[in-house]
Each structure stands twice: as C-alpha cells, then as structure tokens.
Design a protein around this motif. Structure first.
Motif, PDB file in Angstrom:
ATOM      1  N   ILE A 176       3.238   1.522  66.018  1.00 20.69           N
ATOM      2  CA  ILE A 176       4.019   2.232  64.997  1.00 20.69           C
ATOM      3  C   ILE A 176       5.292   2.786  65.644  1.00 20.69           C
ATOM      4  O   ILE A 176       5.221   3.561  66.592  1.00 20.69           O
ATOM      5  N   PRO A 177       6.462   2.393  65.156  1.00 23.76           N
ATOM      6  CA  PRO A 177       7.705   2.901  65.737  1.00 23.76           C
ATOM      7  C   PRO A 177       7.834   4.418  65.554  1.00 23.76           C
ATOM      8  O   PRO A 177       7.309   4.983  64.596  1.00 23.76           O
ATOM      9  N   PHE A 178       8.517   5.042  66.468  1.00 24.18           N
ATOM     10  CA  PHE A 178       8.799   6.476  66.375  1.00 24.18           C
ATOM     11  C   PHE A 178       9.754   6.685  65.202  1.00 24.18           C
ATOM     12  O   PHE A 178      10.841   6.108  65.155  1.00 24.18           O
ATOM     13  N   CYS A 179       9.359   7.504  64.245  1.00 23.08           N
ATOM     14  CA  CYS A 179      10.121   7.622  62.993  1.00 23.08           C
ATOM     15  C   CYS A 179      11.105   8.790  62.990  1.00 23.08           C
ATOM     16  O   CYS A 179      11.729   9.076  61.963  1.00 23.08           O
ATOM     17  N   TYR A 180      11.261   9.471  64.130  1.00 22.18           N
ATOM     18  CA  TYR A 180      12.093  10.673  64.162  1.00 22.18           C
ATOM     19  C   TYR A 180      13.380  10.507  64.975  1.00 22.18           C
ATOM     20  O   TYR A 180      13.915  11.477  65.506  1.00 22.18           O
ATOM     21  N   GLU A 181      13.887   9.276  65.081  1.00 15.32           N
ATOM     22  CA  GLU A 181      15.118   9.079  65.845  1.00 15.32           C
ATOM     23  C   GLU A 181      16.266   9.906  65.264  1.00 15.32           C
ATOM     24  O   GLU A 181      17.109  10.427  65.989  1.00 15.32           O
ATOM     25  N   ASP A 182      16.312  10.012  63.934  1.00 14.31           N
ATOM     26  CA  ASP A 182      17.323  10.833  63.259  1.00 14.31           C
ATOM     27  C   ASP A 182      16.646  12.111  62.772  1.00 14.31           C
ATOM     28  O   ASP A 182      15.808  12.078  61.873  1.00 14.31           O
ATOM     29  N   MET A 183      17.006  13.234  63.367  1.00 16.90           N
ATOM     30  CA  MET A 183      16.348  14.492  63.023  1.00 16.90           C
ATOM     31  C   MET A 183      17.019  15.232  61.859  1.00 16.90           C
ATOM     32  O   MET A 183      16.546  16.282  61.436  1.00 16.90           O
ATOM     33  N   GLU A 184      18.112  14.684  61.336  1.00 19.42           N
ATOM     34  CA  GLU A 184      18.849  15.377  60.276  1.00 19.42           C
ATOM     35  C   GLU A 184      17.983  15.688  59.054  1.00 19.42           C
ATOM     36  O   GLU A 184      18.046  16.797  58.510  1.00 19.42           O
ATOM     37  N   PRO A 185      17.133  14.729  58.581  1.00 18.07           N
ATOM     38  CA  PRO A 185      16.315  15.045  57.391  1.00 18.07           C
ATOM     39  C   PRO A 185      15.270  16.127  57.640  1.00 18.07           C
ATOM     40  O   PRO A 185      14.655  16.616  56.693  1.00 18.07           O
ATOM     41  N   PHE A 186      15.048  16.493  58.922  1.00 21.27           N
ATOM     42  CA  PHE A 186      13.952  17.423  59.241  1.00 21.27           C
ATOM     43  C   PHE A 186      14.451  18.798  59.695  1.00 21.27           C
ATOM     44  O   PHE A 186      13.690  19.582  60.245  1.00 21.27           O
ATOM     45  N   LYS A 187      15.728  19.071  59.478  1.00 27.11           N
ATOM     46  CA  LYS A 187      16.251  20.379  59.841  1.00 27.11           C
ATOM     47  C   LYS A 187      15.521  21.467  59.066  1.00 27.11           C
ATOM     48  O   LYS A 187      15.338  21.366  57.846  1.00 27.11           O
ATOM     49  N   ASN A 188      15.097  22.508  59.764  1.00 31.06           N
ATOM     50  CA  ASN A 188      14.405  23.663  59.152  1.00 31.06           C
ATOM     51  C   ASN A 188      13.087  23.268  58.491  1.00 31.06           C
ATOM     52  O   ASN A 188      12.628  23.932  57.556  1.00 31.06           O
ATOM     53  N   ARG A 189      12.463  22.180  58.971  1.00 35.15           N
ATOM     54  CA  ARG A 189      11.182  21.752  58.424  1.00 35.15           C
ATOM     55  C   ARG A 189      10.190  21.537  59.561  1.00 35.15           C
ATOM     56  O   ARG A 189      10.571  21.326  60.714  1.00 35.15           O
ATOM     57  N   ILE A 190       8.915  21.596  59.213  1.00 39.78           N
ATOM     58  CA  ILE A 190       7.874  21.300  60.198  1.00 39.78           C
ATOM     59  C   ILE A 190       7.857  19.796  60.445  1.00 39.78           C
ATOM     60  O   ILE A 190       7.903  18.998  59.512  1.00 39.78           O
ATOM     61  N   VAL A 191       7.814  19.421  61.704  1.00 43.28           N
ATOM     62  CA  VAL A 191       7.707  18.007  62.067  1.00 43.28           C
ATOM     63  C   VAL A 191       6.234  17.693  62.335  1.00 43.28           C
ATOM     64  O   VAL A 191       5.590  18.351  63.156  1.00 43.28           O
ATOM     65  N   TYR A 192       5.695  16.701  61.636  1.00 48.27           N
ATOM     66  CA  TYR A 192       4.302  16.298  61.827  1.00 48.27           C
ATOM     67  C   TYR A 192       4.253  15.110  62.784  1.00 48.27           C
ATOM     68  O   TYR A 192       5.085  14.208  62.709  1.00 48.27           O
ATOM     69  N   TYR A 193       3.261  15.135  63.669  1.00 45.46           N
ATOM     70  CA  TYR A 193       3.174  14.104  64.700  1.00 45.46           C
ATOM     71  C   TYR A 193       1.724  13.674  64.861  1.00 45.46           C
ATOM     72  O   TYR A 193       0.803  14.495  64.754  1.00 45.46           O
ATOM     73  N   GLU A 194       1.528  12.390  65.124  1.00 43.75           N
ATOM     74  CA  GLU A 194       0.182  11.808  65.205  1.00 43.75           C
ATOM     75  C   GLU A 194       0.010  11.103  66.541  1.00 43.75           C
ATOM     76  O   GLU A 194       0.707  10.138  66.827  1.00 43.75           O
ATOM     77  N   SER A 195      -0.911  11.583  67.361  1.00 43.94           N
ATOM     78  CA  SER A 195      -1.194  10.903  68.632  1.00 43.94           C
ATOM     79  C   SER A 195      -2.558  10.233  68.624  1.00 43.94           C
ATOM     80  O   SER A 195      -2.911   9.540  69.580  1.00 43.94           O
ATOM     81  N   SER A 196      -3.344  10.439  67.551  1.00 48.15           N
ATOM     82  CA  SER A 196      -4.633   9.741  67.424  1.00 48.15           C
ATOM     83  C   SER A 196      -5.011   9.638  65.958  1.00 48.15           C
ATOM     84  O   SER A 196      -4.511  10.397  65.119  1.00 48.15           O
ATOM     85  N   ARG A 197      -5.880   8.686  65.646  1.00 39.76           N
ATOM     86  CA  ARG A 197      -6.450   8.555  64.296  1.00 39.76           C
ATOM     87  C   ARG A 197      -7.943   8.422  64.405  1.00 39.76           C
ATOM     88  O   ARG A 197      -8.469   7.926  65.399  1.00 39.76           O
ATOM     89  N   GLY A 198      -8.611   8.825  63.325  1.00 38.86           N
ATOM     90  CA  GLY A 198     -10.069   8.788  63.316  1.00 38.86           C
ATOM     91  C   GLY A 198     -10.632  10.081  63.866  1.00 38.86           C
ATOM     92  O   GLY A 198      -9.909  10.943  64.361  1.00 38.86           O
ATOM     93  N   CYS A 199     -11.938  10.226  63.755  1.00 39.45           N
ATOM     94  CA  CYS A 199     -12.602  11.440  64.218  1.00 39.45           C
ATOM     95  C   CYS A 199     -14.002  11.075  64.724  1.00 39.45           C
ATOM     96  O   CYS A 199     -14.705  10.280  64.097  1.00 39.45           O
ATOM     97  N   PRO A 200     -14.412  11.641  65.851  1.00 40.63           N
ATOM     98  CA  PRO A 200     -15.732  11.308  66.395  1.00 40.63           C
ATOM     99  C   PRO A 200     -16.873  12.013  65.673  1.00 40.63           C
ATOM    100  O   PRO A 200     -18.037  11.722  65.938  1.00 40.63           O
ATOM    101  N   PHE A 201     -16.548  12.932  64.772  1.00 34.05           N
ATOM    102  CA  PHE A 201     -17.580  13.727  64.114  1.00 34.05           C
ATOM    103  C   PHE A 201     -17.836  13.244  62.691  1.00 34.05           C
ATOM    104  O   PHE A 201     -17.105  12.404  62.172  1.00 34.05           O
TER     105      PHE A 201
END
Length: 586
Positions: A176-201
């Motif tokens: 999955i390409p990094f989608c935050y190369e341009d940070m302009e749309p995210f000024k004054n907003r929380i940036v969400y980031y994903e380093s894993s998917r799924g859950c062991p529980f």
C-alpha cells in the motif's frame, strides 16, 4: 471518467484513512491505459444531508463510492437514495464494515446501491477503477464484491438478482503506497496511520476478531513514514492497529524510532493490551518525553465471568500493575475503556467494574455502551443473550438477560457526569477532594446525574461557571464536604485551566488583592494570582488521604498559562506565602 470516494467523518478533525489508501493504491497499480481520475470528498456528520447531496451532485462523478461506518451509515443511506433519484444512471458503490455483512439485507434496504465492496478494499477498488475507466475485466471476475444483476428475460421488469463473488485474499500491507505525501489536506486534523491489520484476539463484540490474519507493514517503511510525520511536525498521529503491542519487536522498533527522531511536537496514540507489556517495554516507556505518546487500553470489564464469556484474553491484575507503573513515570497520558451491557455483567457488577477502573485514575475513562455489530459473535448469539438494541446504527444495547433498560439509563446518567466533571479535566482538584467524601465513585456520578435530572438541567448546555455552581449546589445539598472548601477548590479548578474573564459569585473581589496582582502578574492574561485558605493537592498526587484543613493565614497561588503541563494542559502553579521571608521570590 471520474470516480468519487466519499467519506462522512464524525468530526472535522478526523480523516478517513480508507479512502486515501484506495486512491493511492489505484494510482500506482491501475492497469488502465488512462490514469483514473479519483477524487476524494470528505464531510462530517454535522453537515446536513442536503448540503452533502448538493456538493456531490456538483462534482458530477461517473461512479460514486461511499465509505460506511456506524457513525455515518444513516446519513449515507439518505444521501445515496436522494442522489439515485437525480442520477439513476450513476453506479453507487458502498464499502466498509457497516455493509460487509448480511449482503442481501443491505441491498434490500438500499435500492440505490448497485454494488458493495466487502472486506479489504485496495485491490478491489483498483480493479473496479480499471473496469469502469478502460473496460478491463468483468464484474464477475473481481473478488470481494457483490452487485446487482438482472435476468435477461425480466430486464424490462427490473427483476434484480444479487451476485456475490468470492472474498479477496488478504493484501500485503507493504504494497500500500504511503498516502500522506501531501499534508495540505490534513492541516489541523488527526492523521491516522496503520502499521498492522488483523488481531490475535477473539473478543466477541469486535469485528477485528473476525480477521485472524495478523499482518505487519515492513518496519523499514514504517520508520521512513514516521520520520516524515515528525519532520512535517504533524500534531498527532493515531495508530489504528487493533492491538499495537501484540508483537514486542514491532512495538519496540516503532517506539525507539519516534524517541530518536522526536522534535518535541508530534504526539503518537497507540491502542495496546496493557497486560502484554514486558519489563523492557515498561522501562523504555518511562524514558519518553512527556506527551510524546498516549496509550489507550480497552479494559471493558473487570468481571472474570464477563471476560471469559466475551472470549477476551486479559489478566486484570497485570493491567492494573502496568497502568500504575506507567503512571509512576508521569510522562504518558492513559485512556482506559469500559463497556456497559456485556454478557454476564449485571448492574451491580458493572458498578464494581467502574469503581475498579476509576480507582486507577486514568487521564480519561471512556464509558461506552455495547454496540451489537453485524458480523460479530455477539450478533450471532443476540437471542441467546436476550439482547435488545437499536435497529439502526450505532446498534446500541438497550437491555440484556443481565441488565434492564432502567439500569442502563442510570449508567447513562453516571456517564454524562463522568464526561463533564472527570474526562474534561476541568475539575481535577475538586474530583480529588470528592474521592475522600465519596469513596464509591459510581454512586457519586450517579447521584450527581440524578441531581441534574431533578433540576431539569441534564440536557442543557452550561458554561464552566454554571457547571461549578451546579456541583456546589449538589455538594451543599449532600452535606458531606465543607461548603467553603468546595467553593475554593472549584475556584482553583477554574483558574487552573484558564484565566477567567468572569468570576463565580463566591469568589473574593480582585480589588482586595490588586497589589499582589500588580507585583506577580507580569504577563497580562498569561498569568493570574488568587488567594486560598487551603493547600490543594499537587498535580502528581493521583489520590489524597484526607481533606485539607483550613490555614491560619491565606496563601496565594500564581497561575502561569504560558507554562502548561503537557499531559493535563493545566497552568503551572506556584504557592506564595506572604508571611514567609522570601515571598517575593518565585
């Protein structure tokens, strides 16, 4: 050919990581000879549906996609239906956890939907983009979708069929390409980031438990992307990993990276299982800059029977020990979660869970109510558990075999007061004093909520001073704490957070200590001084043993608003005793 990815977020400061991932993936991996025109439109649930409809119509998409969650699904259904009336020729697709289960029912309830993307969407959306933009492939060949079709002989009569293709194989997160190369749309907003998917529980109330295929993004990519956020001085990055520390090596690599590159600005939020924290992790966490990270721990219940029933793997004693260990260092904001309405937990046992978690004194205690989510284990066993819940999103519980609606309403009263007086952080000192006279924390918040209800002010908006007045009225009526002590602690709390433009009626006239103000308040509105007749608890005291006694002579407290605590955002305070030899020196 324009494809419009539409997100309706809960708040303006939120962003929708899913649609940005879809856009980024399709731009890189599309097989279309023409690059698909993929536009993102983000709104909030505070926008009127009519406003969103008008804006989408003006954007004039050739294919319309909606990202569906419990907080926006009602709005999206309305918008999609109205848009379909205006443009019945435009295919409308829906994706996300709210539409990935009970496909036929979802189509039945939403005649405007032509198709549904189920499960992970990056590859699916890319293939759909190729199909619409260049005619590559057939819908029947695209995994992870369901769509409407027609019997050839009945096409004129609109006899719709539902076709559901096989599920898609889980994606490699590192693709999955990094989608935050341009940070302009995210000024004054929380940036969400994903380093894993799924859950062991396998928590039975959670959709994450369905996906057992735990996958991690390549740590080299993660480190590069975190470095980018820090360099860009992003205020907050919120990891959406379901249990961030389920891999010790992964968690430590991330935490070491952000410590090494820290510039004192970016805050990182992680959802963890506190009982999995190792000695190495606990020791390392104590070395981080105050405010660098914050941790969210989903405790949900301290009842062993409930924990077992919801298939949760958790050692409550280890959770408590880890939380206390982290708090001892005083450098990390901790957020603990509690859920009302879980199986095997009646009203009285829930109250005990509340007291247990409240006693840990987290910076925030989020009291939520069970959501019976389609696709979850609890949903499949809803009749067995006697669950009555909302038919529409967010599917919140009304009652179960163990708890009545009357009891749920009592918990809601306590939850409302918890938000106002504890989670707001605006009554820090007064809450510590009230813990002494109200050792039963749940009983206190319930009694205060019932007081609001009797006064007819429960659902009204109130200023901070009015909130203080109401709490003071409650405490005077209750009679457990001295009136003057309560007045002064509330006054302290008011100025602890901000330099008030108006003062409560019980406060001393500023004219009586104007000399002290001139002497010590050199920064205008960035400082304030106030006389008190009591020593109040210090910020590092989570609890106190007894109420403070009245002083023989008042002391003055200097509040400095340009020197705030990074965790609580309270002003720096300095006590000044006019009788001491050095009261002129701070």
């Amino acid at each position: 050919m324009k494809l419009l990815l539409t997100a309706v977020n809960a708040k303006y400061i939120h962003s929708n990581l899913a649609v940005y991932n879809l856009q980024a993936y399709a731009r890189i991996y599309s097989k279309s000879p023409r690059t698909p025109e993929i536009e993102i439109a983000e709104y909030t649930i505070n926008h009127r549906s009519e406003q969103i409809l008008q804006d989408i119509y003006k954007k004039n998409p050739d294919v319309l996609f909606f990202s569906c969650y419990i907080w926006n699904y009602s709005s999206i259904r309305e918008i999609a239906a109205e848009y379909h009336k205006l443009r019945p020729d435009i295919p409308i697709w829906a994706g996300g956890p709210e539409v990935s289960y009970e496909i036929e029912q979802t189509f039945f309830e939403n005649p405007a939907f032509f198709g549904i993307m189920t499960g992970e969407g990056e590859e699916t959306f890319t293939e759909l983009a190729d199909y619409y933009c260049s005619g590559i492939g057939e819908l029947s060949e695209i995994s992870g979708i369901a769509y409407r079709g027609f019997k050839q002989e009945d096409r004129a009569f609109g006899a719709a069929l539902i076709y559901q293709n096989p599920p898609r194989t889980p994606i490699d997160l590192s693709r999955i390409p990094f989608c935050y190369e341009d940070m302009e749309p995210f000024k004054n907003r929380i940036v969400y980031y994903e380093s894993s998917r799924g859950c062991p529980f396998s928590c039975s109330y959670c959709l994450s438990s369905i996906d057992k295929r735990l996958r991690f993004r390549d740590i080299r990519l993660v480190k590069e992307e975190l470095a980018f956020f820090i360099e860009q001085e992003v205020p907050q990055v919120k990891f959406v990993d379901r249990t961030f520390n389920c891999s010790h090596a992964h968690a430590m690599a991330v935490w070491k990276q952000i410590k090494e590159l820290d510039r004192g600005i970016t805050n990182f939020h992680f959802e963890i299982a506190a009982d999995l924290l190792t000695e190495e992790e606990l020791e390392f966490l104590s070395t981080l800059r105050p405010g660098l990270i914050q941790l969210e721990v989903g405790v949900q219940s301290t009842n062993p029977g409930t924990i077992e029933e919801i298939h949760r793997n958790m050692d409550v004693s280890k959770v408590a020990a880890a939380v206390k260990r982290i708090q001892k260092a005083g450098n990390i904001h901790i957020h603990l979660d509690l859920i009302a309405g879980l199986p095997q937990e009646g009203y009285n046992r829930f109250a005990q869970s509340f007291r247990d978690i409240y006693a840990l004194k987290p910076e925030q205690l989020q009291l939520g109510f069970l959501k019976v989510l389609k696709g979850s284990y609890l949903y499949e066993h809803r009749e067995e558990y006697g669950m009555v819940y909302q038919n529409s999103p967010p599917y919140e519980i009304r009652k179960t075999r163990w708890i009545s609606y009357d009891e749920i309403l009592k918990i809601k009263l306590a939850e409302e007061m918890l938000e106002v007086y504890y989670n707001s952080g605006q009554f820090e000192v007064t809450m510590k004093l009230l813990d002494i006279v109200y050792p039963d924390s749940f009983a206190f918040f319930l009694a205060l909520g019932q007081f609001y209800e009797r006064k007819g002010v429960l659902f009204q908006k109130h200023s901070r001073i009015r909130r203080c007045e109401l709490l003071l009225e409650f405490m005077i009526e209750d009679g457990r704490a001295p009136k003057e002590l309560t007045e002064e602690s509330l006054l302290y709390d008011l100025y602890y957070r901000e330099n008030m433009k108006s003062r409560p009626h019980w406060a001393t006239s500023p004219a009586e200590f104007s000399g002290m103000t001139k002497r010590f308040c050199k920064n205008g509105m960035l400082s304030h001084i106030e006389p008190f007749s009591y020593h109040f608890p210090k910020k590092d005291e989570k609890t106190i043993a007894k109420l403070p006694e009245r002083l023989l002579e008042p002391i003055y407290v200097l509040f400095e608003y340009d020197k705030r605590d990074v965790l609580t955002h309270q002003a720096k305070t300095t006590e000044i005793n006019r009788l001491s030899e050095d009261y002129g020196r701070l």
